[in-house]
Motif scaffolding. Structure first.
Motif, PDB file in Angstrom:
ATOM      1  N   GLN A   1       0.808  -1.196   0.000  1.00  0.00           N
ATOM      2  CA  GLN A   1       0.000   0.000   0.000  1.00  0.00           C
ATOM      3  C   GLN A   1       0.856   1.267   0.000  1.00  0.00           C
ATOM      4  N   ARG A   2       2.022   1.221   0.663  1.00  0.00           N
ATOM      5  CA  ARG A   2       2.803   2.448   0.834  1.00  0.00           C
ATOM      6  C   ARG A   2       4.240   2.317   0.339  1.00  0.00           C
ATOM      7  N   ARG A   3       4.524   1.330  -0.476  1.00  0.00           N
ATOM      8  CA  ARG A   3       5.901   1.194  -0.946  1.00  0.00           C
ATOM      9  C   ARG A   3       5.954   0.563  -2.323  1.00  0.00           C
ATOM     10  N   ALA A   4       7.034   0.880  -3.010  1.00  0.00           N
ATOM     11  CA  ALA A   4       7.436   0.175  -4.222  1.00  0.00           C
ATOM     12  C   ALA A   4       8.636  -0.675  -3.803  1.00  0.00           C
ATOM     13  N   GLU A   5       9.028  -1.628  -4.621  1.00  0.00           N
ATOM     14  CA  GLU A   5      10.161  -2.484  -4.275  1.00  0.00           C
ATOM     15  C   GLU A   5      11.062  -2.676  -5.488  1.00  0.00           C
ATOM     16  N   ILE A  14      15.117 -17.189  -9.925  1.00  0.00           N
ATOM     17  CA  ILE A  14      13.846 -17.183  -9.209  1.00  0.00           C
ATOM     18  C   ILE A  14      12.702 -17.127 -10.215  1.00  0.00           C
ATOM     19  N   GLY A  15      11.518 -17.368  -9.729  1.00  0.00           N
ATOM     20  CA  GLY A  15      10.313 -17.117 -10.500  1.00  0.00           C
ATOM     21  C   GLY A  15       9.584 -15.953  -9.858  1.00  0.00           C
ATOM     22  N   ILE A  16       8.936 -15.142 -10.667  1.00  0.00           N
ATOM     23  CA  ILE A  16       8.129 -14.050 -10.138  1.00  0.00           C
ATOM     24  C   ILE A  16       6.827 -13.960 -10.916  1.00  0.00           C
ATOM     25  N   SER A  17       5.755 -13.828 -10.160  1.00  0.00           N
ATOM     26  CA  SER A  17       4.436 -13.615 -10.739  1.00  0.00           C
ATOM     27  C   SER A  17       4.006 -12.211 -10.346  1.00  0.00           C
ATOM     28  N   LYS A  18       3.631 -11.385 -11.332  1.00  0.00           N
ATOM     29  CA  LYS A  18       3.168 -10.020 -11.067  1.00  0.00           C
ATOM     30  C   LYS A  18       1.772  -9.858 -11.663  1.00  0.00           C
ATOM     31  N   SER A  19       0.951  -9.036 -10.982  1.00  0.00           N
ATOM     32  CA  SER A  19      -0.414  -8.851 -11.448  1.00  0.00           C
ATOM     33  C   SER A  19      -0.940  -7.492 -11.001  1.00  0.00           C
ATOM     34  N   LYS A  20      -1.864  -6.928 -11.758  1.00  0.00           N
ATOM     35  CA  LYS A  20      -2.525  -5.688 -11.366  1.00  0.00           C
ATOM     36  C   LYS A  20      -3.834  -5.967 -10.633  1.00  0.00           C
ATOM     37  N   ASP A  21      -4.279  -7.225 -10.650  1.00  0.00           N
ATOM     38  CA  ASP A  21      -5.516  -7.579  -9.945  1.00  0.00           C
ATOM     39  C   ASP A  21      -5.216  -8.682  -8.930  1.00  0.00           C
ATOM     40  N   GLN A  35      17.454  -7.204 -12.376  1.00  0.00           N
ATOM     41  CA  GLN A  35      16.762  -6.380 -11.388  1.00  0.00           C
ATOM     42  C   GLN A  35      15.300  -6.237 -11.815  1.00  0.00           C
ATOM     43  N   VAL A  36      14.383  -6.336 -10.863  1.00  0.00           N
ATOM     44  CA  VAL A  36      12.947  -6.225 -11.117  1.00  0.00           C
ATOM     45  C   VAL A  36      12.402  -5.077 -10.281  1.00  0.00           C
ATOM     46  N   LYS A  37      11.612  -4.204 -10.896  1.00  0.00           N
ATOM     47  CA  LYS A  37      10.959  -3.114 -10.166  1.00  0.00           C
ATOM     48  C   LYS A  37       9.477  -3.440 -10.013  1.00  0.00           C
ATOM     49  N   LEU A  38       8.993  -3.285  -8.783  1.00  0.00           N
ATOM     50  CA  LEU A  38       7.584  -3.524  -8.471  1.00  0.00           C
ATOM     51  C   LEU A  38       6.963  -2.196  -8.064  1.00  0.00           C
ATOM     52  N   LYS A  39       5.862  -1.846  -8.699  1.00  0.00           N
ATOM     53  CA  LYS A  39       5.190  -0.581  -8.415  1.00  0.00           C
ATOM     54  C   LYS A  39       4.391  -0.682  -7.121  1.00  0.00           C
ATOM     55  N   LYS A  40       4.128   0.466  -6.515  1.00  0.00           N
ATOM     56  CA  LYS A  40       3.287   0.516  -5.323  1.00  0.00           C
ATOM     57  C   LYS A  40       1.936  -0.125  -5.645  1.00  0.00           C
ATOM     58  N   GLY A  41       1.509  -1.058  -4.824  1.00  0.00           N
ATOM     59  CA  GLY A  41       0.220  -1.716  -5.003  1.00  0.00           C
ATOM     60  C   GLY A  41       0.213  -2.871  -5.990  1.00  0.00           C
ATOM     61  N   GLU A  42       1.309  -3.105  -6.697  1.00  0.00           N
ATOM     62  CA  GLU A  42       1.363  -4.201  -7.668  1.00  0.00           C
ATOM     63  C   GLU A  42       1.447  -5.528  -6.924  1.00  0.00           C
ATOM     64  N   ARG A  43       0.555  -6.446  -7.232  1.00  0.00           N
ATOM     65  CA  ARG A  43       0.583  -7.760  -6.597  1.00  0.00           C
ATOM     66  C   ARG A  43       1.765  -8.536  -7.153  1.00  0.00           C
ATOM     67  N   PRO A  67       5.983   6.092   6.402  1.00  0.00           N
ATOM     68  CA  PRO A  67       6.806   5.050   5.776  1.00  0.00           C
ATOM     69  C   PRO A  67       6.213   3.654   5.963  1.00  0.00           C
ATOM     70  N   SER A  68       6.552   2.798   5.041  1.00  0.00           N
ATOM     71  CA  SER A  68       6.063   1.423   5.058  1.00  0.00           C
ATOM     72  C   SER A  68       6.769   0.613   6.144  1.00  0.00           C
ATOM     73  N   ASP A  69       6.077  -0.422   6.619  1.00  0.00           N
ATOM     74  CA  ASP A  69       6.656  -1.400   7.541  1.00  0.00           C
ATOM     75  C   ASP A  69       6.007  -2.751   7.244  1.00  0.00           C
ATOM     76  N   GLU A  70       6.273  -3.745   8.061  1.00  0.00           N
ATOM     77  CA  GLU A  70       5.725  -5.084   7.813  1.00  0.00           C
ATOM     78  C   GLU A  70       4.193  -5.104   7.864  1.00  0.00           C
ATOM     79  N   ASN A  71       3.577  -4.159   8.563  1.00  0.00           N
ATOM     80  CA  ASN A  71       2.114  -4.110   8.630  1.00  0.00           C
ATOM     81  C   ASN A  71       1.496  -3.651   7.317  1.00  0.00           C
ATOM     82  N   ASP A  72       2.307  -3.165   6.410  1.00  0.00           N
ATOM     83  CA  ASP A  72       1.854  -2.704   5.103  1.00  0.00           C
ATOM     84  C   ASP A  72       1.590  -3.879   4.148  1.00  0.00           C
ATOM     85  N   ILE A  73       2.022  -5.065   4.500  1.00  0.00           N
ATOM     86  CA  ILE A  73       1.894  -6.224   3.617  1.00  0.00           C
ATOM     87  C   ILE A  73       0.466  -6.758   3.648  1.00  0.00           C
ATOM     88  N   VAL A  74      -0.117  -6.940   2.473  1.00  0.00           N
ATOM     89  CA  VAL A  74      -1.430  -7.569   2.329  1.00  0.00           C
ATOM     90  C   VAL A  74      -1.193  -8.896   1.626  1.00  0.00           C
TER      91      VAL A  74
END
Length: 82
Positions: A1-5, A14-21, A35-43, A67-74
């Motif tokens: 919710q509050r961070r990009a990675e 590795i394998g990575i699955s990314k989704s907007k829904d 290197q992989v960039k993940l947008k804020k809110g991107e599953r 700032p984001s913390d571990e509680n930001d993880i859904v």
């Protein structure tokens, strides 16, 4: 919710699955040195493959006042019951 990675694979693959829904998409293999960039809110989901891998996960806080913390993880799905 509050961070990009940013993820960087330093050893292995590795394998990575990314989704907007909320539906998991097929994974893509990411090789050493990529290197992989993940947008804020991107599953996203990290998927272990045949052998071990080493990667760095860098958080980019998108709101300096909250700032984001571990509680930001859904977790939409969690094989480990967290």
């Amino acid at each position: 919710q509050r961070r990009a990675e940013i993820w960087k694979v330093y050893k292995g693959e590795i394998g990575i699955s990314k989704s907007k829904d909320n539906y998991e998409k097929p994974f893509v293999k990411i090789k050493e040195g990529i290197q992989v960039k993940l947008k804020k809110g991107e599953r996203h989901r990290l998927i272990g493959l045949n052998d071990f891998a080493v990667l760095a996960e860098i958080w980019q806080h998108t709101d300096p006042k909250n700032p984001s913390d571990e509680n930001d993880i859904v977790r939409l799905s969690d094989d480990y019951g967290r």
